[in-house]
Scaffold this active site. Structure first.
Site, PDB file in Angstrom:
ATOM      1  N   ARG A  79       0.852  -1.208   0.000  1.00 60.04           N
ATOM      2  CA  ARG A  79       0.000   0.000   0.000  1.00 60.04           C
ATOM      3  C   ARG A  79       0.880   1.247   0.000  1.00 60.04           C
ATOM      4  NH1 ARG A  79      -3.601   0.037   5.197  1.00 60.04           N
ATOM      5  NH2 ARG A  79      -4.914  -1.479   4.138  1.00 60.04           N
ATOM      6  N   ARG A 148      -0.987   6.636   9.714  1.00 56.66           N
ATOM      7  CA  ARG A 148      -1.103   6.134   8.331  1.00 56.66           C
ATOM      8  C   ARG A 148      -1.174   7.292   7.324  1.00 56.66           C
ATOM      9  NH1 ARG A 148      -3.589   0.900   8.554  1.00 56.66           N
ATOM     10  NH2 ARG A 148      -2.878  -0.101  10.451  1.00 56.66           N
ATOM     11  N   LYS A 211      -2.970   1.242  15.246  1.00 62.51           N
ATOM     12  CA  LYS A 211      -2.967   2.145  14.091  1.00 62.51           C
ATOM     13  C   LYS A 211      -3.515   3.522  14.464  1.00 62.51           C
ATOM     14  CE  LYS A 211      -5.728  -0.607  11.646  1.00 62.51           C
ATOM     15  NZ  LYS A 211      -6.739  -1.122  10.697  1.00 62.51           N
ATOM     16  N   LYS A 213      -5.029   7.228  12.524  1.00 57.96           N
ATOM     17  CA  LYS A 213      -5.462   7.773  11.229  1.00 57.96           C
ATOM     18  C   LYS A 213      -5.845   9.246  11.321  1.00 57.96           C
ATOM     19  CE  LYS A 213      -7.025   3.339   9.586  1.00 57.96           C
ATOM     20  NZ  LYS A 213      -8.164   2.548   9.100  1.00 57.96           N
ATOM     21  N   CYS A 430     -15.536  -2.342   0.562  1.00 57.88           N
ATOM     22  CA  CYS A 430     -14.143  -2.683   0.866  1.00 57.88           C
ATOM     23  C   CYS A 430     -13.701  -3.848  -0.019  1.00 57.88           C
ATOM     24  CB  CYS A 430     -14.015  -3.076   2.335  1.00 57.88           C
ATOM     25  SG  CYS A 430     -14.724  -4.694   2.674  1.00 57.88           S
ATOM     26  N   CYS A 436      -8.571 -10.397   1.335  1.00 57.11           N
ATOM     27  CA  CYS A 436      -8.556  -9.996   2.741  1.00 57.11           C
ATOM     28  C   CYS A 436      -8.698 -11.198   3.671  1.00 57.11           C
ATOM     29  CB  CYS A 436      -9.670  -8.993   3.020  1.00 57.11           C
ATOM     30  SG  CYS A 436      -9.668  -8.515   4.750  1.00 57.11           S
ATOM     31  N   CYS A 475     -16.683  -7.508   6.693  1.00 52.66           N
ATOM     32  CA  CYS A 475     -16.566  -7.874   8.111  1.00 52.66           C
ATOM     33  C   CYS A 475     -16.755  -6.607   8.941  1.00 52.66           C
ATOM     34  CB  CYS A 475     -15.205  -8.541   8.383  1.00 52.66           C
ATOM     35  SG  CYS A 475     -13.865  -7.391   8.712  1.00 52.66           S
ATOM     36  N   CYS A 479     -13.863  -1.056   6.881  1.00 52.23           N
ATOM     37  CA  CYS A 479     -12.891  -0.377   6.009  1.00 52.23           C
ATOM     38  C   CYS A 479     -13.514   0.585   4.995  1.00 52.23           C
ATOM     39  CB  CYS A 479     -12.035  -1.408   5.287  1.00 52.23           C
ATOM     40  SG  CYS A 479     -11.048  -2.394   6.419  1.00 52.23           S
TER      41      CYS A 479
HETATM   42 FE1  SRM Z   1      -8.940  -1.571   6.680  1.00 52.88          FE
HETATM   43  C1  SRM Z   1      -7.642  -4.264   8.245  1.00 52.88           C
HETATM   44  C2  SRM Z   1      -8.350  -2.946   3.717  1.00 52.88           C
HETATM   45  C3  SRM Z   1      -9.490   1.426   5.250  1.00 52.88           C
HETATM   46  C4  SRM Z   1     -10.477  -0.506   9.560  1.00 52.88           C
HETATM   47  N1  SRM Z   1      -8.079  -3.294   6.093  1.00 52.88           N
HETATM   48  C5  SRM Z   1      -7.555  -4.265   6.902  1.00 52.88           C
HETATM   49  C6  SRM Z   1      -6.815  -5.331   6.075  1.00 52.88           C
HETATM   50  C7  SRM Z   1      -5.383  -4.908   5.969  1.00 52.88           C
HETATM   51  C8  SRM Z   1      -6.977  -6.796   6.560  1.00 52.88           C
HETATM   52  C9  SRM Z   1      -5.934  -7.346   7.470  1.00 52.88           C
HETATM   53  O1  SRM Z   1      -5.623  -6.736   8.526  1.00 52.88           O
HETATM   54  O2  SRM Z   1      -5.450  -8.426   7.184  1.00 52.88           O
HETATM   55  C10 SRM Z   1      -7.560  -5.154   4.734  1.00 52.88           C
HETATM   56  C11 SRM Z   1      -6.793  -5.567   3.479  1.00 52.88           C
HETATM   57  C12 SRM Z   1      -7.750  -6.071   2.419  1.00 52.88           C
HETATM   58  C13 SRM Z   1      -7.113  -6.291   1.113  1.00 52.88           C
HETATM   59  O3  SRM Z   1      -7.059  -7.460   0.676  1.00 52.88           O
HETATM   60  O4  SRM Z   1      -6.694  -5.341   0.463  1.00 52.88           O
HETATM   61  C14 SRM Z   1      -8.003  -3.711   4.827  1.00 52.88           C
HETATM   62  N2  SRM Z   1      -8.800  -0.871   4.848  1.00 52.88           N
HETATM   63  C15 SRM Z   1      -8.638  -1.618   3.729  1.00 52.88           C
HETATM   64  C16 SRM Z   1      -8.866  -0.809   2.467  1.00 52.88           C
HETATM   65  C17 SRM Z   1      -7.995  -1.220   1.302  1.00 52.88           C
HETATM   66  C18 SRM Z   1     -10.360  -0.892   2.114  1.00 52.88           C
HETATM   67  C19 SRM Z   1     -10.738  -0.419   0.733  1.00 52.88           C
HETATM   68  O5  SRM Z   1     -11.571  -1.113   0.158  1.00 52.88           O
HETATM   69  O6  SRM Z   1     -10.265   0.607   0.259  1.00 52.88           O
HETATM   70  C20 SRM Z   1      -8.588   0.593   3.029  1.00 52.88           C
HETATM   71  C21 SRM Z   1      -7.132   0.988   2.937  1.00 52.88           C
HETATM   72  C22 SRM Z   1      -6.928   2.375   3.418  1.00 52.88           C
HETATM   73  C23 SRM Z   1      -5.541   2.916   3.202  1.00 52.88           C
HETATM   74  O7  SRM Z   1      -5.210   3.240   2.073  1.00 52.88           O
HETATM   75  O8  SRM Z   1      -4.829   3.069   4.196  1.00 52.88           O
HETATM   76  C24 SRM Z   1      -8.978   0.408   4.492  1.00 52.88           C
HETATM   77  N3  SRM Z   1      -9.738   0.181   7.322  1.00 52.88           N
HETATM   78  C25 SRM Z   1      -9.992   1.258   6.529  1.00 52.88           C
HETATM   79  C26 SRM Z   1     -10.889   2.151   7.195  1.00 52.88           C
HETATM   80  C27 SRM Z   1     -11.442   3.437   6.619  1.00 52.88           C
HETATM   81  C28 SRM Z   1     -10.625   4.637   7.003  1.00 52.88           C
HETATM   82  O9  SRM Z   1      -9.596   4.510   7.663  1.00 52.88           O
HETATM   83  O10 SRM Z   1     -11.027   5.734   6.651  1.00 52.88           O
HETATM   84  C29 SRM Z   1     -11.184   1.587   8.424  1.00 52.88           C
HETATM   85  C30 SRM Z   1     -12.188   2.151   9.480  1.00 52.88           C
HETATM   86  C31 SRM Z   1     -11.650   3.311  10.219  1.00 52.88           C
HETATM   87  C32 SRM Z   1     -10.926   2.880  11.445  1.00 52.88           C
HETATM   88  O11 SRM Z   1      -9.754   2.520  11.343  1.00 52.88           O
HETATM   89  O12 SRM Z   1     -11.541   2.852  12.517  1.00 52.88           O
HETATM   90  C33 SRM Z   1     -10.445   0.348   8.499  1.00 52.88           C
HETATM   91  N4  SRM Z   1      -8.979  -2.259   8.608  1.00 52.88           N
HETATM   92  C34 SRM Z   1      -9.718  -1.709   9.617  1.00 52.88           C
HETATM   93  C35 SRM Z   1      -9.618  -2.552  10.788  1.00 52.88           C
HETATM   94  C36 SRM Z   1     -10.319  -2.304  12.157  1.00 52.88           C
HETATM   95  C37 SRM Z   1      -9.532  -1.412  13.019  1.00 52.88           C
HETATM   96  C38 SRM Z   1     -10.119  -1.311  14.404  1.00 52.88           C
HETATM   97  O13 SRM Z   1      -9.976  -0.268  15.024  1.00 52.88           O
HETATM   98  O14 SRM Z   1     -10.686  -2.277  14.904  1.00 52.88           O
HETATM   99  C39 SRM Z   1      -8.791  -3.643  10.419  1.00 52.88           C
HETATM  100  C40 SRM Z   1      -8.377  -4.833  11.294  1.00 52.88           C
HETATM  101  C41 SRM Z   1      -7.348  -4.476  12.299  1.00 52.88           C
HETATM  102  O15 SRM Z   1      -6.740  -3.408  12.290  1.00 52.88           O
HETATM  103  O16 SRM Z   1      -7.141  -5.341  13.154  1.00 52.88           O
HETATM  104  C42 SRM Z   1      -8.435  -3.425   9.032  1.00 52.88           C
HETATM  105 FE1  SF4 Z   2     -11.275  -6.977   4.999  1.00 51.48          FE
HETATM  106 FE2  SF4 Z   2     -13.124  -6.472   6.798  1.00 51.48          FE
HETATM  107 FE3  SF4 Z   2     -11.618  -4.500   5.894  1.00 51.48          FE
HETATM  108 FE4  SF4 Z   2     -13.415  -5.545   4.325  1.00 51.48          FE
HETATM  109  S1  SF4 Z   2     -13.842  -4.473   6.247  1.00 51.48           S
HETATM  110  S2  SF4 Z   2     -11.284  -5.138   3.764  1.00 51.48           S
HETATM  111  S3  SF4 Z   2     -13.421  -7.653   4.927  1.00 51.48           S
HETATM  112  S4  SF4 Z   2     -10.896  -6.183   7.071  1.00 51.48           S
END
Ligand code: SRM
Ligand code: SF4
Length: 554
Positions: A79, A148, A211, A213, A430, A436, A475, A479
């Site tokens: 990324r 990030r 993390k 943000k 997402c 994922c 899930c 995201c």
């Molecule tokens: Fe996310 C984890 C994809 C934005 C909350 N996110 C993941 C992972 C890396 C799965 C993993 O940990 O193994 C996903 C990879 C999927 C893949 O195959 O590409 C993933 N997140 C994404 C992306 C690519 C979604 C998308 O469709 O665009 C976004 C990448 C953003 C970037 O460029 O940095 C993405 N993730 C977000 C957002 C939205 C935002 O930040 O504005 C959130 C919700 C906001 C927040 O953080 O509260 C988000 N991602 C999570 C979480 C839950 C965090 C938490 O506080 O519980 C995880 C899981 C974790 O961190 O344990 C996660």
């Molecule tokens: Fe993966 Fe869940 Fe984030 Fe979708 S919302 S990309 S299923 S971690």
């Protein structure tokens, strides 16, 4: 205080990994050179995230490979760190080439204005990162327990207001960038350049509990969803100049099904700072979270829970204690929506800027729809910039009158419509399956067909011009920021989603859970009468989310 952890309870294992990592090195260099497996060790899988990289496997192939007693089909996802999402045409072309030569032939625009490359096998990882480095980009801190990619309302070429905000995004990103040289050493140079022990003046040896943000929005647009991040800035503009920012803290989406201790929250405004002070405010908030965040339970380790546990007044006071110039009272602001400014707009320099609809951020060539090839042709032919929007769309910026005509023709030649239905343009999904690891069900591959069905229902009720935010995730991690959408669907089981309704159109309110574990038919059966009721009984200018709340549906 930097390296001191205040918690007395047992620390999460990730804390030990960080402590022993020698500033994010671990055994990554050795693991990446190991040819016997496409994977890396468990601890290194945690560390590599700090370098913007995840180990994944193709989940479509998992069962079949397990049956044949084969190892998982491992590959890496990388990324970019690209504050505000701005790339030159040359950088874009290099990223396109990288996707073809080292990845899965697609680029994935993310919900945080970045690009992800999926399917990078181990032997391709270092060459891929060298290609990224060669055009002065990197993946440093794009994941991991650090700040990030910093988001910002685009686009800096439209007016000085946006340019100021984008510059603030870059300033904050640079200010909070880890000092460790590990990324360059492991992936680019292949040798230890830094002989002296490093230190991390802001993060310390154990970085953050989780993390972190940051986002900036320029009203009236809340396209970056400022209420969904650990820390955000709302630009305050007077006489066409950004005079400073309202500071928002404690938003976050992530939750875990069945765990009442985890939940989505919207952030709260705690004051106002000047433009020059914005990076120092970020440092004060980050170091407060560094010192007081939960380092024993990663599910409760985000800033939103630190604030929940200690109170917003305590938090505000602690941040102010760390600032030479205290926060001032917040200034008035007004948001009207959280979507992108779709289509063409003209900037102060008379250049044209196209926010092009990209369904769920996937740039690819699929059948007669050849977006990927079209963008390459545009990047090669014109002096334009590419900016990833906060809603997974792509801005082709700085086009001259002649370029504008040619861009439209090129997109048409490649079967790429500039726009989609109002609903589809307001939708995000997402990534989820197949890459994922945490996905419980489909999202990116499923939402497009569901939107077609929603569109039909809306058309039946004469609502096809009504903007309604729809977001889906595979899930509960959230995201695509589904919990603040007007219609949010959160994956629960294969083919089943929790349906959330009643989020605000400007992203300032968390939606309510209305149906659990709903399949497609249940979702359609729930929404059909609601759309009909909304068409008949809504108040003037009332948004769907507000209607659901007013009528007690949510
Ligand atoms: Fe996310 C984890 C994809 C934005 C909350 N996110 C993941 C992972 C890396 C799965 C993993 O940990 O193994 C996903 C990879 C999927 C893949 O195959 O590409 C993933 N997140 C994404 C992306 C690519 C979604 C998308 O469709 O665009 C976004 C990448 C953003 C970037 O460029 O940095 C993405 N993730 C977000 C957002 C939205 C935002 O930040 O504005 C959130 C919700 C906001 C927040 O953080 O509260 C988000 N991602 C999570 C979480 C839950 C965090 C938490 O506080 O519980 C995880 C899981 C974790 O961190 O344990 C996660
Ligand atoms: Fe993966 Fe869940 Fe984030 Fe979708 S919302 S990309 S299923 S971690």
């Amino acid at each position: 205080m930097t390296d001191t952890v205040k918690n007395t309870v047992k620390l999460a294992h990730n804390e030990t990994i960080k402590t022993n990592s020698r500033y994010l090195r671990g055994t990554l260099a050795e693991g990446l050179s190991e040819v016997a497996t496409g994977a890396i060790s468990d601890d290194d899988q945690q560390l590599i995230k700090f370098h913007g990289i995840y180990l994944q496997d193709d989940r479509d192939l998992r069962a079949e490979r397990a049956k044949r007693k084969l190892d998982k089909a491992y590959s890496f996802m990388a990324r970019l760190r690209v504050p505000g999402g701005v790339l030159s045409a040359q950088q874009y072309l290099a990223m396109d080439k990288l996707a073809d030569e080292r990845g899965n032939h697609t680029l994935r625009l993310t919900t945080r204005q970045s690009i992800q490359f999926h399917g990078v096998i181990k032997s391709n990882l270092r060459p891929a990162l060298r290609q990224i480095d060669s055009v002065l980009l990197d993946t440093i801190a794009a994941c991991g327990d650090v700040n990030r990619n910093v988001m910002c309302t685009p686009n800096e070429f439209v007016s000085p207001i946006y340019a100021t905000a984008e510059q603030t995004a870059r300033d904050i990103s640079n200010h909070l960038l880890p000092h460790s040289n590990a990324w360059r050493e492991i992936f680019i140079d292949g040798e230890q350049v830094t002989k002296e022990p490093e230190n991390e003046p802001i993060y310390g040896l154990t970085y953050l509990p989780r993390k972190f943000k940051i986002a900036i929005a320029v009203p009236p647009q809340n396209d970056t969803d400022v209420f969904a991040h650990d820390l955000s800035y709302i630009a305050i503009v007077e006489n066409d100049v950004v005079i400073g920012y309202n500071v928002v803290v404690g938003g976050g989406m992530g939750a875990t099904h069945g765990d009442a201790e985890t939940y989505p929250l919207v952030g709260r405004v705690i004051g106002f700072c000047t433009v020059a002070n914005a990076p120092l405010v970020a440092e004060a908030v980050v170091t407060t979270q560094r010192d007081y965040g939960n380092r024993s339970n990663r599910r409760r380790a985000r800033l939103k829970y630190t604030i929940e546990d200690r109170g917003i007044e305590w938090f505000s006071a602690e941040v102010n204690n760390r600032l030479a110039t205290k926060l001032e009272p917040a200034r008035p602001y007004k948001f009207t929506g959280n979507g992108d400014r779709m289509g063409w707009e003209t900037g102060v320099d008379d250049r044209h800027h196209l926010t092009l609809f990209v369904e769920n951020g996937r740039v690819a060539d699929i059948g007669t729809w050849r977006l990927k090839s079209a963008l390459v042709q545009i990047a090669k032919s014109h002096d334009v910039s590419f900016i990833i929007s906060p809603n997974q769309n792509l801005i082709i910026a700085r086009a001259t009158d002649i370029a504008r005509k040619d861009i439209e023709a090129t997109l048409a030649d490649h079967g790429v419509p500039l726009r989609a239905s109002v609903l589809r343009e307001s939708a995000m999904a997402c990534v989820a399956l197949p890459t994922c690891a945490l996905a419980l069900t489909e999202s990116e591959r499923y939402l497009p067909s569901l939107i077609t069905k929603f569109d039909a229902l809306l058309a039946e009720n004469g609502l096809d011009k009504q903007s309604i935010t729809v977001r889906m995730t595979g899930c509960p991690n959230g995201c695509a920021r589904p919990y603040i959408a007007e219609i949010g669907m959160v994956g629960r089981n294969p083919g089943k989603y929790n349906l959330h309704l009643g989020g605000a159109h400007d992203g300032s309110r968390v939606a309510r859970l209305v149906k659990e574990d709903a399949d497609e038919q249940t979702i359609l059966d729930t929404l059909a009468p609601l759309f009909a009721g909304y068409a008949k009984n809504r108040n003037k200018d009332e948004y769907f989310g507000d209607f659901c709340l007013r009528t007690g549906v949510a």
